[in-house]
Motif scaffolding. Structure first.
Motif: not given
Length: 69
Positions: A43-69
């Protein structure tokens, strides 16, 4: 273009194999449908659930093996 009787009665080896397989296992098609429903037909997920998942996703940095400076 109309096929001759000889050509219209032709069945490939693959078609014959599938027909024999279905005759030997009469419930096979039903089990295939159940398996498909289990894995793919969701079954398709409701739009509110899709928005919640999208909002709770942590954005990944461009190069994952590089330490944050």
């Amino acid at each position: 273009m109309k096929l001759s009787k000889q050509h219209s009665m032709y069945e490939s080896d693959h078609t014959q194999f599938i027909k024999q397989l279905k005759e030997k296992n009469p419930g096979m098609e039903q089990r295939q449908r159940e398996g498909r429903a289990l894995l793919w037909d969701k079954e398709s997920t409701p739009l509110t659930e899709q928005e919640r998942v999208r909002a709770s996703t942590v954005k990944q940095q461009a190069y994952v093996y590089q330490n944050k400076l």
